[in-house]
Motif scaffolding. Structure first.
Motif, PDB file in Angstrom:
ATOM      1  N   GLU A   1      55.428   6.678  42.859  1.00 33.86           N
ATOM      2  CA  GLU A   1      54.365   5.749  42.496  1.00 33.86           C
ATOM      3  C   GLU A   1      53.400   5.519  43.665  1.00 33.86           C
ATOM      4  O   GLU A   1      52.247   5.172  43.450  1.00 33.86           O
ATOM      5  N   ALA A   2      53.875   5.730  44.881  1.00 29.95           N
ATOM      6  CA  ALA A   2      53.006   5.565  46.051  1.00 29.95           C
ATOM      7  C   ALA A   2      51.851   6.567  46.031  1.00 29.95           C
ATOM      8  O   ALA A   2      50.810   6.335  46.645  1.00 29.95           O
ATOM      9  N   ASP A   3      52.030   7.679  45.328  1.00 28.91           N
ATOM     10  CA  ASP A   3      50.982   8.702  45.247  1.00 28.91           C
ATOM     11  C   ASP A   3      49.998   8.447  44.107  1.00 28.91           C
ATOM     12  O   ASP A   3      48.974   9.118  44.023  1.00 28.91           O
ATOM     13  N   ARG A   4      50.297   7.495  43.226  1.00 26.49           N
ATOM     14  CA  ARG A   4      49.383   7.221  42.108  1.00 26.49           C
ATOM     15  C   ARG A   4      48.048   6.711  42.656  1.00 26.49           C
ATOM     16  O   ARG A   4      48.007   5.727  43.386  1.00 26.49           O
ATOM     17  N   PRO A   5      46.944   7.365  42.325  1.00 24.26           N
ATOM     18  CA  PRO A   5      45.644   6.935  42.865  1.00 24.26           C
ATOM     19  C   PRO A   5      45.241   5.537  42.383  1.00 24.26           C
ATOM     20  O   PRO A   5      45.441   5.197  41.219  1.00 24.26           O
ATOM     21  N   THR A   6      44.687   4.767  43.297  1.00 22.42           N
ATOM     22  CA  THR A   6      44.114   3.465  42.943  1.00 22.42           C
ATOM     23  C   THR A   6      42.607   3.467  43.181  1.00 22.42           C
ATOM     24  O   THR A   6      41.904   2.614  42.677  1.00 22.42           O
ATOM     25  N   ARG A   7      42.140   4.456  43.956  1.00 20.93           N
ATOM     26  CA  ARG A   7      40.714   4.711  44.154  1.00 20.93           C
ATOM     27  C   ARG A   7      40.572   6.223  44.308  1.00 20.93           C
ATOM     28  O   ARG A   7      41.525   6.907  44.645  1.00 20.93           O
ATOM     29  N   TRP A   8      39.371   6.724  44.093  1.00 16.97           N
ATOM     30  CA  TRP A   8      39.117   8.165  44.159  1.00 16.97           C
ATOM     31  C   TRP A   8      37.835   8.371  44.947  1.00 16.97           C
ATOM     32  O   TRP A   8      36.807   7.770  44.637  1.00 16.97           O
TER      33      TRP A   8
END
Length: 197
Positions: free
Chosen positions: A43-50
């Motif tokens: 889950e740490a790799d799930r993007p929150t910004r791009w």
């Protein structure tokens, strides 16, 4: 969602057309992180910004569907708002930070739904990258209520259902190229190289 009872089931890969529009180039670190998450990462790799930057000639207009990366569709605010709650059925919208562009509002469509609907006996064998050149879907398992989904065999690519592809094309005109992956219509001819550049 469009009434599926009247529509032929089909799936597409969507990418920006070759029309003269600005397209987005993704930040390489963010792209690698997204691929890790899509491939079963934490889950740490799930993007929150791009993060991305515009590419193209200065006088060209900005595409409303500006990313050709198979696993990272990007939508303008107008496209995202036109879909309403339909997009939320398969994922979430992540804000895009565009280098040097303060007023451009775009969103990465982070497709979270992974659906096992591939007919592995009739589809081509996945390449090492997971790419499936010829996909055949099981109609009874195809998630027609979702605008898009990913496959466990090819998790780094977004597959779009026909009704969602039609809606995006209607909204953007010639800005999107839709490559047919599969159709229940036996006369429809899939694209010869759907995941190629």
């Amino acid at each position: 969602m469009t009434d599926q009872a009247e529509k032929v089931m089909s799936t597409f890969r969507l990418l920006p057309s070759l029309s003269e529009c600005h397209h987005l180039s993704s930040n390489s670190f963010d792209s690698r992180r997204l691929m890790r998450w899509q491939g079963g990462g934490s889950e740490a790799d799930r993007p929150t910004r791009w993060r991305a930057e515009w590419m193209g000639e200065g006088h060209w207009p900005k595409s409303e569907f500006p990313s050709g990366y198979p696993g990272a569709p990007v939508l303008s605010r107008r496209l995202a708002e036109s879909f309403g709650d339909d997009l939320a059925a398969a994922g979430r919208l992540v804000p895009v930070d565009i280098e040097g562009a303060k007023d451009d509002e775009y969103f990465l469509y982070l497709v979270e739904r992974v659906v096992d609907c591939l007919d592995t006996r009739r589809s081509s064998k996945p390449k090492r990258s997971g790419e499936i050149k010829k996909a055949v879907f099981l109609p009874e398992r195809l998630p027609v209520d979702l605008p898009a989904f990913r496959l466990p065999q090819f998790p780094r690519a977004v597959q779009w259902n026909g009704w969602a592809a039609d809606r995006l094309i209607e909204l953007t005109g010639d800005q999107i190229e839709a490559r047919l992956l599969w159709s229940e219509d036996p006369t429809a001819v899939p694209h010869a190289d759907p995941w190629g550049i």
